[in-house]
Scaffold this motif. Sequence first.
Motif, PDB file in Angstrom:
ATOM      1  N   LEU A  66      24.373 -34.309  -0.649  1.00 25.38           N
ATOM      2  CA  LEU A  66      23.193 -33.568  -0.209  1.00 25.38           C
ATOM      3  C   LEU A  66      22.562 -32.958  -1.453  1.00 25.38           C
ATOM      4  O   LEU A  66      23.265 -32.375  -2.282  1.00 25.38           O
ATOM      5  CB  LEU A  66      23.579 -32.460   0.767  1.00 25.38           C
ATOM      6  CG  LEU A  66      24.161 -32.931   2.089  1.00 25.38           C
ATOM      7  CD1 LEU A  66      24.856 -31.788   2.801  1.00 25.38           C
ATOM      8  CD2 LEU A  66      23.056 -33.491   2.965  1.00 25.38           C
ATOM      9  N   SER A  67      21.262 -33.104  -1.615  1.00 22.58           N
ATOM     10  CA  SER A  67      20.563 -32.556  -2.779  1.00 22.58           C
ATOM     11  C   SER A  67      19.802 -31.297  -2.388  1.00 22.58           C
ATOM     12  O   SER A  67      19.133 -31.266  -1.364  1.00 22.58           O
ATOM     13  CB  SER A  67      19.571 -33.583  -3.330  1.00 22.58           C
ATOM     14  OG  SER A  67      20.253 -34.728  -3.765  1.00 22.58           O
ATOM     15  N   PHE A  68      19.924 -30.267  -3.232  1.00 18.72           N
ATOM     16  CA  PHE A  68      19.258 -28.989  -3.023  1.00 18.72           C
ATOM     17  C   PHE A  68      18.550 -28.591  -4.314  1.00 18.72           C
ATOM     18  O   PHE A  68      18.994 -28.951  -5.393  1.00 18.72           O
ATOM     19  CB  PHE A  68      20.273 -27.891  -2.687  1.00 18.72           C
ATOM     20  CG  PHE A  68      21.046 -28.137  -1.440  1.00 18.72           C
ATOM     21  CD1 PHE A  68      22.233 -28.863  -1.468  1.00 18.72           C
ATOM     22  CD2 PHE A  68      20.602 -27.641  -0.237  1.00 18.72           C
ATOM     23  CE1 PHE A  68      22.944 -29.092  -0.312  1.00 18.72           C
ATOM     24  CE2 PHE A  68      21.312 -27.856   0.926  1.00 18.72           C
ATOM     25  CZ  PHE A  68      22.492 -28.588   0.890  1.00 18.72           C
ATOM     26  N   GLU A  69      17.456 -27.847  -4.194  1.00 22.34           N
ATOM     27  CA  GLU A  69      16.793 -27.266  -5.364  1.00 22.34           C
ATOM     28  C   GLU A  69      17.218 -25.813  -5.445  1.00 22.34           C
ATOM     29  O   GLU A  69      16.703 -24.968  -4.719  1.00 22.34           O
ATOM     30  CB  GLU A  69      15.280 -27.395  -5.240  1.00 22.34           C
ATOM     31  CG  GLU A  69      14.789 -28.801  -5.446  1.00 22.34           C
ATOM     32  CD  GLU A  69      13.279 -28.906  -5.467  1.00 22.34           C
ATOM     33  OE1 GLU A  69      12.595 -27.907  -5.788  1.00 22.34           O
ATOM     34  OE2 GLU A  69      12.786 -29.989  -5.150  1.00 22.34           O
ATOM     35  N   LEU A  70      18.184 -25.538  -6.319  1.00 20.10           N
ATOM     36  CA  LEU A  70      18.711 -24.184  -6.500  1.00 20.10           C
ATOM     37  C   LEU A  70      18.197 -23.601  -7.808  1.00 20.10           C
ATOM     38  O   LEU A  70      17.927 -24.338  -8.756  1.00 20.10           O
ATOM     39  CB  LEU A  70      20.242 -24.219  -6.539  1.00 20.10           C
ATOM     40  CG  LEU A  70      20.951 -24.755  -5.299  1.00 20.10           C
ATOM     41  CD1 LEU A  70      22.447 -24.866  -5.558  1.00 20.10           C
ATOM     42  CD2 LEU A  70      20.684 -23.861  -4.107  1.00 20.10           C
ATOM     43  N   PRO A  71      18.110 -22.272  -7.891  1.00 22.14           N
ATOM     44  CA  PRO A  71      17.708 -21.674  -9.165  1.00 22.14           C
ATOM     45  C   PRO A  71      18.791 -21.904 -10.224  1.00 22.14           C
ATOM     46  O   PRO A  71      19.974 -21.991  -9.889  1.00 22.14           O
ATOM     47  CB  PRO A  71      17.560 -20.185  -8.830  1.00 22.14           C
ATOM     48  CG  PRO A  71      18.375 -19.977  -7.603  1.00 22.14           C
ATOM     49  CD  PRO A  71      18.363 -21.277  -6.855  1.00 22.14           C
ATOM     50  N   PRO A  72      18.397 -22.007 -11.485  1.00 22.86           N
ATOM     51  CA  PRO A  72      19.371 -22.244 -12.556  1.00 22.86           C
ATOM     52  C   PRO A  72      20.469 -21.178 -12.630  1.00 22.86           C
ATOM     53  O   PRO A  72      21.570 -21.445 -13.101  1.00 22.86           O
ATOM     54  CB  PRO A  72      18.532 -22.238 -13.832  1.00 22.86           C
ATOM     55  CG  PRO A  72      17.132 -22.473 -13.390  1.00 22.86           C
ATOM     56  CD  PRO A  72      17.028 -21.954 -11.993  1.00 22.86           C
ATOM     57  N   SER A  73      20.179 -19.988 -12.150  1.00 16.86           N
ATOM     58  CA  SER A  73      21.158 -18.899 -12.203  1.00 16.86           C
ATOM     59  C   SER A  73      22.264 -19.021 -11.150  1.00 16.86           C
ATOM     60  O   SER A  73      23.275 -18.325 -11.230  1.00 16.86           O
ATOM     61  CB  SER A  73      20.447 -17.558 -12.028  1.00 16.86           C
ATOM     62  OG  SER A  73      19.783 -17.528 -10.771  1.00 16.86           O
ATOM     63  N   ALA A  74      22.101 -19.908 -10.183  1.00 20.26           N
ATOM     64  CA  ALA A  74      23.113 -20.062  -9.123  1.00 20.26           C
ATOM     65  C   ALA A  74      24.381 -20.664  -9.694  1.00 20.26           C
ATOM     66  O   ALA A  74      24.367 -21.756 -10.246  1.00 20.26           O
ATOM     67  CB  ALA A  74      22.577 -20.928  -7.997  1.00 20.26           C
ATOM     68  N   ASN A  75      25.494 -19.936  -9.594  1.00 19.34           N
ATOM     69  CA  ASN A  75      26.770 -20.460 -10.086  1.00 19.34           C
ATOM     70  C   ASN A  75      27.836 -20.537  -8.998  1.00 19.34           C
ATOM     71  O   ASN A  75      28.963 -20.935  -9.254  1.00 19.34           O
ATOM     72  CB  ASN A  75      27.268 -19.656 -11.294  1.00 19.34           C
ATOM     73  CG  ASN A  75      27.422 -18.191 -10.972  1.00 19.34           C
ATOM     74  OD1 ASN A  75      27.369 -17.789  -9.821  1.00 19.34           O
ATOM     75  ND2 ASN A  75      27.598 -17.388 -11.992  1.00 19.34           N
ATOM     76  N   SER A  76      27.457 -20.144  -7.768  1.00 21.44           N
ATOM     77  CA  SER A  76      28.367 -20.293  -6.636  1.00 21.44           C
ATOM     78  C   SER A  76      27.571 -20.269  -5.338  1.00 21.44           C
ATOM     79  O   SER A  76      26.397 -19.879  -5.320  1.00 21.44           O
ATOM     80  CB  SER A  76      29.424 -19.175  -6.630  1.00 21.44           C
ATOM     81  OG  SER A  76      28.815 -17.932  -6.384  1.00 21.44           O
ATOM     82  N   LEU A  77      28.219 -20.700  -4.275  1.00 21.30           N
ATOM     83  CA  LEU A  77      27.616 -20.694  -2.937  1.00 21.30           C
ATOM     84  C   LEU A  77      28.562 -19.994  -1.984  1.00 21.30           C
ATOM     85  O   LEU A  77      29.771 -20.196  -2.048  1.00 21.30           O
ATOM     86  CB  LEU A  77      27.367 -22.120  -2.440  1.00 21.30           C
ATOM     87  CG  LEU A  77      26.461 -23.001  -3.290  1.00 21.30           C
ATOM     88  CD1 LEU A  77      26.470 -24.425  -2.749  1.00 21.30           C
ATOM     89  CD2 LEU A  77      25.051 -22.440  -3.314  1.00 21.30           C
TER      90      LEU A  77
END
Length: 105
Positions: A66-77
């Motif tokens: 699955l592809s998502f557009e996350l901000p570069p600062s995202a390091n966990s979910l």
Amino acid sequence: MLTKQEELTGLYAGYGFYVYADDRGVSRVVTPDGEEYSARLVQAGKNKGKSLTVRPIKGVPMRISLSFELPPSANSLSALAVNYTIASGIHKLRQVVFRDINISK
């Protein structure tokens, strides 16, 4: 994660299932700060699109992306919720959730 894999490839072998990145039941992620992002694309093997029919073989692992557009600062979910329906004529939306995911870059 093995439990999730067995649930998807074991229970639904023979039926197949649909995975969505559109308004029929979009899969999504939630970051630790509460921001939600919807999937943009689903891919299994060479097949990709806004929705995809997956036909697993029991006992054979399969990669579904699955592809998502996350901000570069995202390091966990906090969570990844994969929405799907079984291809058996009854189109009840189902969900499998993965929690506490670290993102490596």
